[in-house]
Design an enzyme around this catalytic site. Structure first.
Site, PDB file in Angstrom:
ATOM      1  CG  HIS A 211      30.665  63.303  66.687  1.00 40.34           C
ATOM      2  ND1 HIS A 211      30.934  62.043  67.148  1.00 40.34           N
ATOM      3  CD2 HIS A 211      30.651  64.093  67.786  1.00 40.34           C
ATOM      4  CE1 HIS A 211      31.064  62.061  68.464  1.00 40.34           C
ATOM      5  NE2 HIS A 211      30.902  63.302  68.871  1.00 40.34           N
TER       6      HIS A 211
ATOM      7  CE1 TYR B 252      23.399  62.628  74.980  1.00 40.90           C
ATOM      8  CE2 TYR B 252      25.601  63.442  75.450  1.00 40.90           C
ATOM      9  CZ  TYR B 252      24.765  62.572  74.798  1.00 40.90           C
ATOM     10  OH  TYR B 252      25.298  61.628  73.943  1.00 40.90           O
TER      11      TYR B 252
ATOM     12  CB  THR C  74      28.010  57.776  73.616  1.00 44.24           C
ATOM     13  OG1 THR C  74      26.945  58.178  72.760  1.00 44.24           O
ATOM     14  CG2 THR C  74      29.347  58.128  72.986  1.00 44.24           C
TER      15      THR C  74
ATOM     16  CB  SER D 141      29.100  62.261  76.156  1.00 42.12           C
ATOM     17  OG  SER D 141      29.458  61.207  75.305  1.00 42.12           O
TER      18      SER D 141
END
Length: 655
Positions: A367, A481, A494, A483
């Protein structure tokens, strides 16, 4: 423009199956609009106004805090606004103005990823699992592997030749995803082309991350990793039963090998009957990054440098697995694809294409180099091509090219230090995955069509369900959260959308109230308010007007300039806000069977979700005994049943 020969087409079992001929075989696309045409005119990621960020931060804290804690947090914000805040804002803007080629968040965000020492599986690497090919014969593992690899290589070559279509978000595809748009946009000068696209309600997206898809690896180093990229390699890293192979897929001229030839090379590996490797080195990529860095340095010292270079430079990793999916219970296969036992993975590779024994396929990706936009585009393109017009069909026979070195085992010099490192990594990885629970929920009472009919945002409904489920389970509200991509800006990454609001809190408390229950119409009106606020927060985040990245940038500015951290960053409420108990992400694609990722904190839930035309679904991960994932999923189902009752029993949509 390259000259191309006519592509040969013929039908096989309802598919347009193509014969590989000429230059047309080499490229997936030949865009009319130059691939990077919009890049120079993409707007820069804005730095929000300091006052607006503070307002948004307080609004997100309010549903989470007691009155006393909220008052203290507000006092900290007030002092920040008249104290260190303006100076940090000035320094951040100065730094941003000196780096107009990128965004203010890009460098510190890369740095954050690469400095974190936790293992990559579960903590960072996500999974996208593909739907099966509608034609069963094409799910044969050799056929599907070869087709997916060919389409991947065609995508890669189109990307590297800048022939891939630019990534554009079409607000109304019927009006902008057209020949007219492409003609007008391609004729516009690059420096204004993005704004020409805006006139069509089309929004070009940043494509700077695409270069990280192929020929790249995250290499462990002490304290901070690095990303290695190679643009000249012609081979894949293929892993089966823990053995690592290098398989040539491009010829000396850099062209993709013919389908029967590639078929033969993958068949050789699938037919290799050697026992599983006793010291599967892929397990080392599951380790703490400093631990892995130390072992890797030792591996190089004892003569493994060339072997590691072969691994690092591979175009991508192909993992040939032995599993078979159970459609009624996909969780075991999702677990295998997300983290597995670590023996048949190299988690450091930017992209790992996984194909199981029954043809089930997916992508696990590292990632740090990028986000879901580039990976999802690649994922969708190869699924579309392989299921609609593949190059390999069930009657095709493998063809030996006579090149004995095209498939070669990557051999390593192993000593006791490395073997013991593999054993320790396996023990550590097993301890983590044994504690990780994964649950799946599919609910057919709410879907996209129902939400459209009810004139309510599907995403807001999904997120409201998460809030209600957690409230049912624990009787409180926590940092959440969601994204949101900021790829509409140059080098955007992001932004965090905070779905827990005073509106969602009020709805959850009201619908769970035992005395004086609210009517369906009252609850529906509250749902509409939740949806409206959710929509505005999503729009703000996508436009770079959230507060999380801005505060992160201000904190990073203080640290890099040796400025004492302001009270706001030392406030327990700030720590709690960034301890995301509910971490959620959604991807919508006809290619997607399931998506998943791990919790970001030990006492949290990782929720990969999507809402389809006929159902909504969530893959929920959690650590035992910190959270009870099965109970949460039960609460989640009850939450959606409650929401469905409101939608069904309210007299009419209140909009």
């Amino acid at each position: 423009m390259l000259r191309v020969s006519r592509l040969q087409l013929f039908m096989f079992r309802g598919k347009t199956t193509r014969a590989a001929s000429g230059q047309e075989y080499q490229y997936l696309q030949r865009t009319q609009i130059p691939m990077l045409h919009f890049q120079p005119s993409l707007p820069r990621l804005p730095i929000p106004e300091l006052e607006k960020t503070c307002e948004r931060y307080l609004a997100a804290q309010k549903p989470l805090l007691s009155e006393d804690a909220y008052r203290k947090t507000k006092d900290n914000i007030d002092r920040f606004l008249i104290g260190p805040g303006p100076e940090l804002q000035k320094l951040l803007k100065q730094h941003d103005s000196k780096n107009k080629h990128t965004s203010y968040i890009s460098e510190p965000w890369f740095d954050m990823y690469l400095r974190d020492r936790v293992p990559l599986p579960i903590n960072y690497n996500p999974l996208l699992m593909m739907n099966p090919d509608p034609e069963a014969a094409y799910n044969d593992p050799l056929i599907r592997t070869t087709n997916l690899v060919i389409s991947s290589l065609r995508f890669m070559k189109s990307l590297r030749a800048h022939l891939l279509e630019p990534e554009v978000f079409h607000l109304n595809a019927a009006k902008s995803d057209t020949k007219t748009f492409r003609k007008v946009a391609s004729m516009a000068p690059s420096i204004i082309s993005t704004y020409v696209a805006y006139a069509f309600k089309a929004f070009p997206l940043d494509m700077s991350q695409y270069q990280g898809l192929f020929g790249a690896t995250r290499i462990p180093e002490t304290d901070k990793d690095k990303i290695y990229r190679n643009s000249d390699s012609k081979h894949l890293l293929v892993i089966r039963n823990g053995h690592l192979y290098a398989v040539d897929v491009l010829n000396e001229s850099g062209d993709i090998e013919q389908p029967p030839v590639l078929m033969d090379r993958f068949k050789r590996i699938l037919s290799d009957n050697r026992a599983p490797f006793e010291s599967p080195l892929g397990l080392l990529t599951t380790e703490n990054r400093n631990t892995w860095a130390k072992i890797r340095n030792h591996m190089i010292k004892i003569g493994n440098e060339n072997a590691l270079k072969t691994v690092d430079s591979a175009l991508f990793c192909l993992c040939l697995d032995e599993g078979i999916i159970n459609p009624e219970n996909p969780i075991p296969m999702i677990r295998d694809f997300l983290f597995g036992d670590g023996t048949n993975r190299w988690f450091d590779k930017s992209v790992s294409l996984i194909v199981a024994k029954d043809g089930t396929a997916g992508i696990n990706f590292e990632h740090s180099w990028g986000d879901g936009v580039a990976v999802l585009r690649y994922f969708q393109e190869i699924f579309k091509e392989t299921t609609q017009s593949p190059f390999v069909h069930p009657e095709m026979q493998p063809l030996d090219s006579g090149t004995s070195t095209a498939v070669r085992l990557i051999e390593f010099n192993l000593d006791e230090t490395i073997k013991n490192g593999v054993i320790a990594a396996q023990n550590n990885h097993n301890a983590v995955i044994d504690s990780l629970d994964m649950n799946y929920m599919k609910y057919e009472g709410i879907n996209k069509n129902i939400c459209k009919k009810q004139k309510i945002s599907p995403d807001s409904v999904m997120q409201l369900g998460f809030q209600l489920a957690f409230y049912k389970q624990h009787g409180k509200f926590v940092a959440t959260y969601e994204s949101c991509s900021t790829a509409a800006f140059r080098h955007g990454r992001t932004e965090t959308m905070r779905p827990c609001t005073m509106a969602t809190r009020s709805f959850c408390e009201t619908i769970e109230r035992k005395t004086n229950p609210a009517t369906a119409n009252e609850l529906r009106a509250m749902m509409d308010t939740c949806s409206t606020i959710h929509g505005q927060l999503t729009k703000d985040a996508a436009m770079g007007q959230g507060f999380d990245r801005h505060l992160f940038g201000l904190k990073h500015t203080a640290e890099t300039n040796n400025i004492q951290l302001a009270e706001i960053f030392q406030d327990p409420a700030y720590a709690a806000m960034n301890h995301n108990i509910l971490s959620t992400s959604t991807l919508s694609s006809p290619a997607l069977l399931a998506g998943g990722f791990g919790p970001v904190v030990r006492d949290g839930y990782g929720i990969g979700y999507n809402i389809q035309d006929t159902y909504l679904g969530s893959v929920v991960t959690s650590y035992k005994p910190n959270r009870n994932g099965r109970e949460f999923v039960e609460c989640l189902r009850r939450a959606y049943e409650d929401i469905a009752n409101v939608l069904n029993n309210a007299t009419s949509p209140s909009k």
